[in-house]
Design a protein around this motif. Structure first.
Motif, short mmCIF file in Angstrom:
data_model
loop_
_atom_site.label_atom_id
_atom_site.label_comp_id
_atom_site.label_asym_id
_atom_site.label_seq_id
_atom_site.Cartn_x
_atom_site.Cartn_y
_atom_site.Cartn_z
N VAL A 106 0.95 -1.15 0.13
CA VAL A 106 0.05 0.12 0.05
C VAL A 106 0.79 1.26 -0.03
CG1 VAL A 106 -1.64 1.38 1.20
CG2 VAL A 106 -1.81 -1.12 1.37
N PHE A 107 0.74 2.08 -0.88
CA PHE A 107 1.49 3.39 -1.06
C PHE A 107 0.69 4.42 -0.63
CE2 PHE A 107 3.17 0.15 -3.83
CZ PHE A 107 4.49 0.08 -3.67
N VAL A 108 1.13 5.04 0.33
CA VAL A 108 0.67 6.31 1.19
C VAL A 108 0.94 7.64 0.67
CG1 VAL A 108 -0.27 7.38 3.17
CG2 VAL A 108 -0.21 4.89 3.16
N LEU A 109 0.36 8.47 0.07
CA LEU A 109 0.73 9.62 -0.19
C LEU A 109 1.00 10.70 0.90
CD1 LEU A 109 -1.68 9.93 -3.18
CD2 LEU A 109 0.78 9.71 -3.69
N PHE A 125 2.91 -0.98 4.53
CA PHE A 125 2.85 0.57 3.90
C PHE A 125 3.98 1.50 3.42
CE2 PHE A 125 -0.86 -0.45 6.93
CZ PHE A 125 -1.78 0.07 6.15
N HIS A 126 3.95 1.80 2.43
CA HIS A 126 5.24 2.69 1.85
C HIS A 126 4.74 4.05 1.76
CE1 HIS A 126 7.14 -0.95 0.82
NE2 HIS A 126 6.10 -1.49 0.07
N PHE A 127 5.50 5.00 2.22
CA PHE A 127 5.03 6.42 2.31
C PHE A 127 5.91 7.03 1.37
CE2 PHE A 127 4.53 4.19 6.36
CZ PHE A 127 3.44 4.73 6.72
N ALA A 135 3.84 7.60 -7.08
CA ALA A 135 3.30 6.65 -6.06
C ALA A 135 2.62 5.60 -7.20
CB ALA A 135 2.03 7.33 -5.53
N LEU A 136 2.15 6.06 -8.32
CA LEU A 136 1.56 5.12 -9.26
C LEU A 136 2.66 4.10 -9.83
CD1 LEU A 136 -0.83 4.06 -10.61
CD2 LEU A 136 -0.93 5.81 -12.49
N ASP A 137 3.53 4.80 -10.21
CA ASP A 137 4.68 4.09 -10.89
C ASP A 137 5.45 2.85 -9.92
OD1 ASP A 137 4.68 5.38 -13.14
OD2 ASP A 137 6.32 6.74 -12.61
N ARG A 138 5.18 3.11 -8.48
CA ARG A 138 5.87 2.25 -7.52
C ARG A 138 4.82 1.29 -7.58
NH1 ARG A 138 8.33 5.14 -2.27
NH2 ARG A 138 8.36 2.94 -1.76
#
Length: 215
Positions: A106-109, A125-127, A135-138
């Protein structure tokens, strides 16, 4: 092909995706929980809370579909927690306890860096501090060929819509009038951005709309 999609996102009849005054006590804003009255009785959501039963039917079908083939999520910071500004410490670990319902990266903006947070059940969770597209690329790289689900909140979905980065969006139109809150479509010209309503299905407690972008 990886799809970038919104799924099971509830909005009111007057277009709000969250109520006003979000807080620890009201994470979806005042009366925001009412938007999700269609989802809570379904088998999918009852199972998430450790129960073995739950309703079947149209609403359940859409709830179950929302989790299918999802390899990564993207969330706005408010969807992770109520903390504002720099992280005071790492004690806040999300709304969901030790085992969140995601089970994928999960990528948190956020504007404030924080180390990745590993949780039970496969959620990490990745920040992300360098914006929507980063974030979308990751998320795509982490999804393993599966879809990327944009979980919200409203500002995050609006940002991805404005950038024409969402392929498909399932909205659950709840029979609720909020009057105020976070308006999902205010100022957005969806037809100009290439979006159109492709499907409408009446459920037991909500109307399900599928909005997709040409090409």
């Amino acid at each position: 092909m990886i799809k970038v999609r919104v799924a099971a996102f509830s909005i009111s009849l007057d277009g709000y995706g969250a109520g006003p005054d979000q807080s620890l006590e009201n994470p979806l804003g005042v009366r925001g929980m009412e938007l999700h009255g269609w989802a809570f009785p379904t088998r999918t959501f009852q199972t998430m809370f450790g129960k073995d039963d739950g309703e079947t039917g149209v609403d359940e079908s859409f709830a179950a579909r929302s989790f299918e083939n999802v390899g990564a999520w993207i969330l706005g910071r408010n969807m992770f927690g109520p903390v504002r500004g720099p992280w005071p410490d790492e004690s806040w670990r999300g709304w969901w306890g030790d085992e969140p319902p995601y089970h994928v990266p999960v990528f948190v903006l956020t504007h404030h860096a924080r180390p990745p947070l590993d949780m039970q059940g496969g959620t990490t969770f990745h920040f992300v501090t360098d914006g929507l597209e980063a974030a979308l690329d990751r998320a795509k790289a982490a999804a393993g060929g599966r879809d990327v689900r944009i979980g919200g909140g409203v500002a995050t979905i609006r940002g991805y819509l404005q950038s024409k980065l969402i392929d498909e969006m399932h909205l659950a139109l709840s029979p609720v009038l909020l009057g105020t809150g976070e308006a999902l479509f205010a100022g957005l010209d969806l037809p100009r951005l290439g979006y159109a309503c492709r499907e409408r299905v009446e459920g037991e407690r909500a109307t399900h709309l599928l909005i997709a972008r040409d090409g």
